[in-house]
Each structure stands twice: as structure tokens, then as C-alpha cells.
Motif scaffolding. Structure first.
Motif, PDB file in Angstrom:
ATOM      1  N   VAL A   6       0.645  -1.355  -0.055  1.00 42.36           N
ATOM      2  CA  VAL A   6      -0.090  -0.186   0.188  1.00 42.36           C
ATOM      3  C   VAL A   6       1.018   1.191  -0.333  1.00 42.36           C
ATOM      4  O   VAL A   6       1.591   1.289   0.890  1.00 42.36           O
ATOM      5  CB  VAL A   6      -1.076   0.114   0.941  1.00 42.36           C
ATOM      6  N   ARG A   7       0.951   1.991  -0.825  1.00 37.24           N
ATOM      7  CA  ARG A   7       1.068   2.651  -1.570  1.00 37.24           C
ATOM      8  C   ARG A   7       0.499   4.627  -1.042  1.00 37.24           C
ATOM      9  O   ARG A   7      -1.036   4.154  -1.499  1.00 37.24           O
ATOM     10  CB  ARG A   7       2.570   3.386  -1.908  1.00 37.24           C
ATOM     11  N   THR A  54      -8.100   2.083  -2.422  1.00 40.81           N
ATOM     12  CA  THR A  54      -8.045   0.845  -1.217  1.00 40.81           C
ATOM     13  C   THR A  54      -8.831   0.296  -1.253  1.00 40.81           C
ATOM     14  O   THR A  54      -9.760   0.318  -2.414  1.00 40.81           O
ATOM     15  CB  THR A  54      -8.515   2.482   0.025  1.00 40.81           C
ATOM     16  N   VAL A  55      -9.052  -0.667  -0.406  1.00 41.05           N
ATOM     17  CA  VAL A  55     -10.688  -1.262  -0.218  1.00 41.05           C
ATOM     18  C   VAL A  55     -12.205  -0.605  -0.276  1.00 41.05           C
ATOM     19  O   VAL A  55     -12.095   0.169   0.192  1.00 41.05           O
ATOM     20  CB  VAL A  55     -10.634  -2.476   0.449  1.00 41.05           C
ATOM     21  N   GLY A  87     -10.777  -7.107 -17.594  1.00 37.19           N
ATOM     22  CA  GLY A  87     -11.166  -6.292 -17.105  1.00 37.19           C
ATOM     23  C   GLY A  87     -11.550  -5.217 -15.686  1.00 37.19           C
ATOM     24  O   GLY A  87     -11.306  -4.381 -15.852  1.00 37.19           O
ATOM     25  N   PHE A  88     -10.909  -5.978 -14.799  1.00 39.32           N
ATOM     26  CA  PHE A  88     -10.729  -5.688 -13.717  1.00 39.32           C
ATOM     27  C   PHE A  88      -9.612  -6.015 -13.310  1.00 39.32           C
ATOM     28  O   PHE A  88      -9.125  -7.256 -13.220  1.00 39.32           O
ATOM     29  CB  PHE A  88     -12.170  -5.478 -12.853  1.00 39.32           C
ATOM     30  N   ASN A  89      -8.278  -4.922 -12.215  1.00 40.38           N
ATOM     31  CA  ASN A  89      -8.113  -6.273 -10.787  1.00 40.38           C
ATOM     32  C   ASN A  89      -9.343  -6.253 -10.074  1.00 40.38           C
ATOM     33  O   ASN A  89      -9.890  -4.906  -9.851  1.00 40.38           O
ATOM     34  CB  ASN A  89      -6.789  -5.222 -10.486  1.00 40.38           C
ATOM     35  N   PHE A  90      -8.993  -6.731  -8.786  1.00 44.28           N
ATOM     36  CA  PHE A  90      -9.638  -6.627  -7.833  1.00 44.28           C
ATOM     37  C   PHE A  90      -8.293  -7.613  -6.649  1.00 44.28           C
ATOM     38  O   PHE A  90      -7.685  -7.755  -6.445  1.00 44.28           O
ATOM     39  CB  PHE A  90     -11.046  -8.279  -7.795  1.00 44.28           C
ATOM     40  N   PHE A  91      -9.939  -6.521  -5.278  1.00 44.56           N
ATOM     41  CA  PHE A  91      -8.717  -6.940  -4.045  1.00 44.56           C
ATOM     42  C   PHE A  91      -9.199  -8.937  -3.125  1.00 44.56           C
ATOM     43  O   PHE A  91     -10.667  -8.999  -3.852  1.00 44.56           O
ATOM     44  CB  PHE A  91      -9.425  -6.294  -2.962  1.00 44.56           C
ATOM     45  N   VAL A  92      -8.349  -9.219  -3.069  1.00 45.80           N
ATOM     46  CA  VAL A  92      -8.504 -10.887  -2.407  1.00 45.80           C
ATOM     47  C   VAL A  92      -8.676 -10.444  -0.551  1.00 45.80           C
ATOM     48  O   VAL A  92      -7.133 -10.569  -0.127  1.00 45.80           O
ATOM     49  CB  VAL A  92      -7.484 -12.041  -2.561  1.00 45.80           C
ATOM     50  N   LEU A  93      -9.826 -10.553  -0.247  1.00 44.99           N
ATOM     51  CA  LEU A  93      -9.882 -10.119   0.731  1.00 44.99           C
ATOM     52  C   LEU A  93      -9.747 -11.519   1.730  1.00 44.99           C
ATOM     53  O   LEU A  93      -9.385 -11.355   2.932  1.00 44.99           O
ATOM     54  CB  LEU A  93     -11.897  -9.845   1.154  1.00 44.99           C
ATOM     55  N   ARG A 144      -8.559  -6.145   4.896  1.00 45.57           N
ATOM     56  CA  ARG A 144      -9.635  -4.684   4.631  1.00 45.57           C
ATOM     57  C   ARG A 144      -8.169  -3.719   4.677  1.00 45.57           C
ATOM     58  O   ARG A 144      -8.476  -2.793   4.305  1.00 45.57           O
ATOM     59  CB  ARG A 144     -10.513  -4.417   5.206  1.00 45.57           C
ATOM     60  N   VAL A 145      -6.967  -3.907   4.884  1.00 47.51           N
ATOM     61  CA  VAL A 145      -5.718  -2.891   5.385  1.00 47.51           C
ATOM     62  C   VAL A 145      -4.870  -3.315   3.972  1.00 47.51           C
ATOM     63  O   VAL A 145      -4.867  -2.644   2.921  1.00 47.51           O
ATOM     64  CB  VAL A 145      -4.803  -3.752   6.327  1.00 47.51           C
ATOM     65  N   ASN A 146      -4.485  -4.560   3.587  1.00 50.30           N
ATOM     66  CA  ASN A 146      -3.331  -4.955   2.251  1.00 50.30           C
ATOM     67  C   ASN A 146      -3.408  -6.001   1.519  1.00 50.30           C
ATOM     68  O   ASN A 146      -2.538  -7.256   2.159  1.00 50.30           O
ATOM     69  CB  ASN A 146      -2.302  -4.931   3.276  1.00 50.30           C
TER      70      ASN A 146
END
Length: 514
Positions: free
Chosen positions: A301-302, A307-308, A421-427, A445-447
Motif C-alpha cells: 500500500v503506497r 484502497t478497499v 477488465g479489472f483488478n480485484f482485492f483478494v479479501l 481490508r488493510v493490505n
């Protein structure tokens, strides 16, 4: 290698940045047949520019690659390694290459010290048989494609083959330097372990998204995924094998490719007759090593990074898997049953008269239905359908990807699920059935890692979340290509947003496919 008699399809790619005064770099791809001798067999394969792997495309964040046919897309918010490949039958077994995205300000933009050198490592599979025939046989039997004859590293199977001159990829490195390995799993149907004898790695990115540094001596990578890893050349000067072997997650005993692909890192000045050291590879069924790697990665995370998103507009549970179905009339070698795959009991069928994107743009009637269920319906059998999930522009979508528990005949296995078409967060990820009453406590939900392909454990689950800010028809499917024609896929239809966030019209030179 001599070109075979085959239709050649030219594709010109130009890299042109939006910044004033930037250079334009042009790539011309000639896609056609060529003759090759590999594994004691003379074959005709389809490639780009008679190269296996195909040419590497390098661009910087902010650039716009285009082509003639003009294939145009913006590279924004992505740095690292992606790849390009064919999306027609099993032709991607030989038509693929690296797509390397550099920071706008070059290596100074890396969130780690600039490496001394960068080395693309593309892992693949090889069939002695024509891959079109492999796919036809898979349909006729109803049981999927035959296993590959070899694994490859940068198109070559390496040393442990019975054929002289079968080809070993070799790269020379300097002592006491740091190299960035851009590792791509271009294999069609297998997860892979990758190691280098006497060396360790620090993972710094996956799927063109940076990670917190992760130290490991083994890379685990599924089809469609990429891993960027730093490697220090601090070992005594010599020759060191790099090796790739199959990670087999199936719970039922079934034949798989148990071979090893090898390449060689040669230190500068090391004599050619030096015996190369071989790494000790994990057992093919080492689920602990694989799971540890997949589940240990976190996102870097920069300041300024996305962010999520917290407010979710669509909460979906997509249950997917394989089952036994009746043999189709044209499956003339099918014995008893054929494999069928589905997501939420819908076995995806590709439209026959137009692309889904064309049908969306031109509002063509009867091409697809907009009723893909948001949760698995209580029906006993999968039905064949071309159905999509409607999503409003900029909505936040959370999907629980739930792998079903298979029958005693089929067992269970990992599935690398890829979203176009998208990146996603792997929660979060877990084994067994997803329990909404307890799973929320383990959400990261942080990194969380940011990916475009997530490995859902066999009989387990993964939770992904993304913002639907890209209008169009976007495919979500298993990247084990054997499962795609069986129906293990669905589509998100992302509606237009306010101008200029609109689906553009087809290019004038858009090829006619139907």
C-alpha cells in the motif's frame, strides 16, 4: 525452424504514450504456422513471428498500445508483468508472450532497489500432437484434453528428455547482483512449482500489482498468473538449474504430467563443463507449500494507491464446479458420461452469431439473457445458457467464489479464477464452505493482495471485491483451459457511466468473426 504453409495474419502494435515528445515503438506480429522439431517429433505449430514464446512487449504505465487492426487500451495503474495470448481454442499453448509494464519514470519508480537485470521466465506446456486435434479429441470423449507431453521454460523442455537437441533455455548472470525474474504461467492446464538451485527469491509483485516483500525458496503459480521476484546471484560461480514441476491439487488419483522442465542460470566465467546443480522440488501433491505461498502474499500500500472500497452494491455467491452429464450426440467417443462445468448452475455457452460486446453495443435481441443469479439456485442440474450479470457503472461488487465438493468419481481440485477488465482485492480465502457469520472476521481490508487471477482451493472459497468502472462485457472464468469449453464461466455486463465513461464503438477495421 522453417515457416510452414499456413495463412499469415499480420498484427501491428504501436506503443505511443500520451506524453508530448514520447517515442512511438512499433511491433509487427505475423501469426501463422511454422515447423519445429521438439521431443523427437516434427510438428507444425502456430506462433507469433515464428517465436516460442512470442515477442515481448514493453510499455510504461500511462502508455497506450494499439494495432492494425487497431487494438487500443490504456495502461493505467498497473506496473509489473502481464502477458498476451491467443483466445482461440488451445492455440494459446504456443501463441503467447510477455507484456512488461514499467513505471512512468523507469526503474527509479520501482518500490525496491533497481535490479541489475530483468529476465522473463515463461512456463508452458507442450503437446506433440496438433493442439486443435487435442481439443477435438477432448470434446469427442467428453473427458477433457489429454495431458501434455512436456513442460517448458521459455519454450524449451530442458535436459530430462530422451531427445538430443531438445532445447535448454540458458541465461548468463553476473555474480553478486540482483535480478528481477518476471515469471509467467502460460501453461494451459497445470499449476506449477518453480525453483532455482542454491537461490532464494523475494516476491515483489503479482499480476502487475506490487506486494509486500515476501521471502521464499519456491514460487507457486497457476495458469494466467504472473509473479515478479528478485533473486540475488550470491552463490559460488557455477551452473544452476531452474526447474518447473506440476503442483497437482486433484483429490482423486488421475494421470498428470509428472515431468520436469529445466533451464540453466550460468554465472559469468563458469566453465561450460561445470556440472549444474538441481533444486529439490516439492512433492507434486504438496498442498501445504502451495497454500502457504498463495495465502502469505499481501499487497503493498503506497500513498495514492486504490484502497478497499467499503460500501458494497452487489454481494454475490458464485458456486462453481464440475459434474457428470449425458453424452451429446456429436461426442462419438463418449462412454457413459461427459464432464459439465457451471457457475451458479449455469453452464456458459458462447454466442454463435455475434460477440457479446457487439450484442451489447448494438442491442441485438436474443443473444443473451440478463438473469445470471447472484447466488446458487436450488436446482439439481446445470443448464446451458448465455446469461450475464448486470452491473451499474462504478458499483462495487463482492463475490464469494465457492468451489463445490465434487462427486466421489470426480473429486475436487484448485481453480484459478480470472476476471477480465479489472483488478480485484483478494479479501480472504479458506477451506470448506464459506460461512458469512465467521468469515468477515478474517477479511483483510488493510493490505489484501491485488490480482486478476485467484486460486480458489478445491472445495474451498475466496472472496474478491472490485469496482466496476470499465463499461463492457467482462468474462470471469477458470483459467484451466480444459474447463472453459465445459462452461465454467460467466459474464459481467457493466453499463455505461456518465460521459466520457462510455463503451466506445467498434473500430472501423474490427475483424468480422462470424
Amino acid at each position: 525452424m522453417e515457416p510452414a504453409a499456413a495463412m499469415i495474419v499480420p498484427l501491428v502494435l504501436a506503443l505511443c504514450t500520451a506524453m508530448a515528445g514520447a517515442a512511438v515503438v512499433e511491433h509487427t506480429f505475423n501469426v501463422g504456422g511454422m515447423n519445429i522439431s521438439q521431443l523427437c517429433t516434427n510438428s507444425t505449430i502456430y506462433t507469433a513471428n515464428e517465436q516460442l514464446p512470442g515477442p515481448t512487449i514493453e510499455a510504461s504505465e500511462g502508455d497506450t498500445p494499439s494495432g492494425n487492426f487497431t487494438y487500443q487500451f490504456n495502461i493505467t495503474g498497473q506496473e509489473g508483468t502481464l502477458w498476451w495470448h491467443a483466445h482461440s481454442s488451445l492455440l494459446r499453448a504456443t501463441i503467447y508472450g510477455a507484456l512488461i509494464l514499467k513505471p512512468r519514470n523507469g526503474t527509479a519508480g520501482y518500490p525496491f532497489p533497481a535490479p541489475y537485470g530483468e529476465i522473463p521466465i515463461i512456463l508452458g506446456e507442450w503437446w506433440n500432437k496438433n493442439v486443435n486435434d487435442v481439443e477435438i479429441d477432448a470434446h469427442l470423449t467428453g473427458l477433457g484434453p489429454a495431458i501434455s507431453d512436456a513442460l517448458t521454460i521459455n519454450g524449451m523442455p530442458g535436459d530430462p528428455t530422451p531427445c538430443q537437441g531438445s532445447g535448454v533455455y540458458e541465461v548468463e548472470v553476473a555474480s553478486n547482483q540482483t535480478y528481477l525474474l518476471r515469471i509467467i504461467n502460460a501453461a494451459v492446464n497445470v499449476e506449477l512449482f518453480f525453483k532455482v538451485a542454491g537461490h532464494n527469491f523475494t516476491v515483489v509483485a503479482v499480476d502487475a500489482s506490487y506486494t509486500d516483500p515476501y521471502a521464499t525458496d519456491v514460487i507457486v503459480i497457476a495458469p494466467g498468473q504472473t509473479v515478479d521476484a528478485l533473486m540475488n546471484t550470491s552463490a559460488p560461480p557455477g551452473l544452476y538449474y531452474m526447474a518447473a514441476t506440476v503442483f497437482e491439487s486433484k483429490t482423486r488419483p488421475i494421470r498428470f504430467n509428472n515431468g520436469t522442465a529445466t533451464g540453466i542460470f550460468k554465472y559469468e566465467g563458469a566453465p561450460n563443463d561445470t556440472a549444474a546443480s538441481m533444486p529439490a522440488m516439492p512433492a507434486h501433491t504438496d498442498v501445504v507449500t502451495a497454500g502457504t505461498f498463495y495465502w502469505s502474499l499481501t499487497g503493498l500500500v503506497r500513498p495514492g494507491d486504490p484502497t478497499v472500497p467499503t460500501a458494497v452494491n452487489h454481494s454475490m455467491v458464485v458456486e462453481f464446479g464440475m459434474e457428470q452429464g449425458p453424452c451429446a450426440p456429436d461426442q462419438t467417443r463418449c462412454q457413459g458420461f461427459a464432464l459439465v462445468a457451471s457457475m451458479n448452475r449455469r453452464s456458459f455457452q458462447f454466442p454463435k452469431n455475434a460477440s457479446l460486446l457487439e450484442a451489447m453495443y448494438d442491442a441485438l435481441p436474443g443473444m443473451y439473457s440478463q438473469d445470471f443469479p447472484s447466488s446458487p439456485p436450488p436446482v439439481p442440474m446445470a443448464t446451458k445458457a448465455t446469461s450475464v450479470k448486470n452491473v451499474t457503472y462504478n458499483d462495487v461488487v463482492e463475490v464469494v467464489l465457492q468451489s463445490t465438493t465434487y462427486s466421489r468419481v470426480l473429486g475436487t481440485e484448485n481453480h484459478p479464477i480470472h476476471l477480465h477488465g479489472f483488478n480485484f482485492f483478494v479479501l480472504a480465502e479458506g477451506l470448506g464452505r464459506f460461512d458469512p457469520t465467521t468469515a468477515g472476521s478474517v477479511y483483510n481490508r488493510v493490505n489484501p493482495p491485488v490480482r486478476n487471477t485467484v486460486v480458489v482451493p478445491g472445495g474451498g472459497w475466496a472472496v474478491i471485491r472490485f469496482t466496476a468502472n470499465n463499461p463492457g462485457m467482462w468474462f470471469m472464468h477458470c483459467h484451466l483451459d480444459a474447463h472453459l469449453p465445459l462452461g465454467l464461466a460467466m459474464v459481467f455486463q457493466v453499463l455505461d457511466g456518465p460521459a466520457p465513461n462510455l463503451l466506445p464503438p467498434p473500430p472501423i477495421d474490427y475483424p468480422i468473426c462470424y
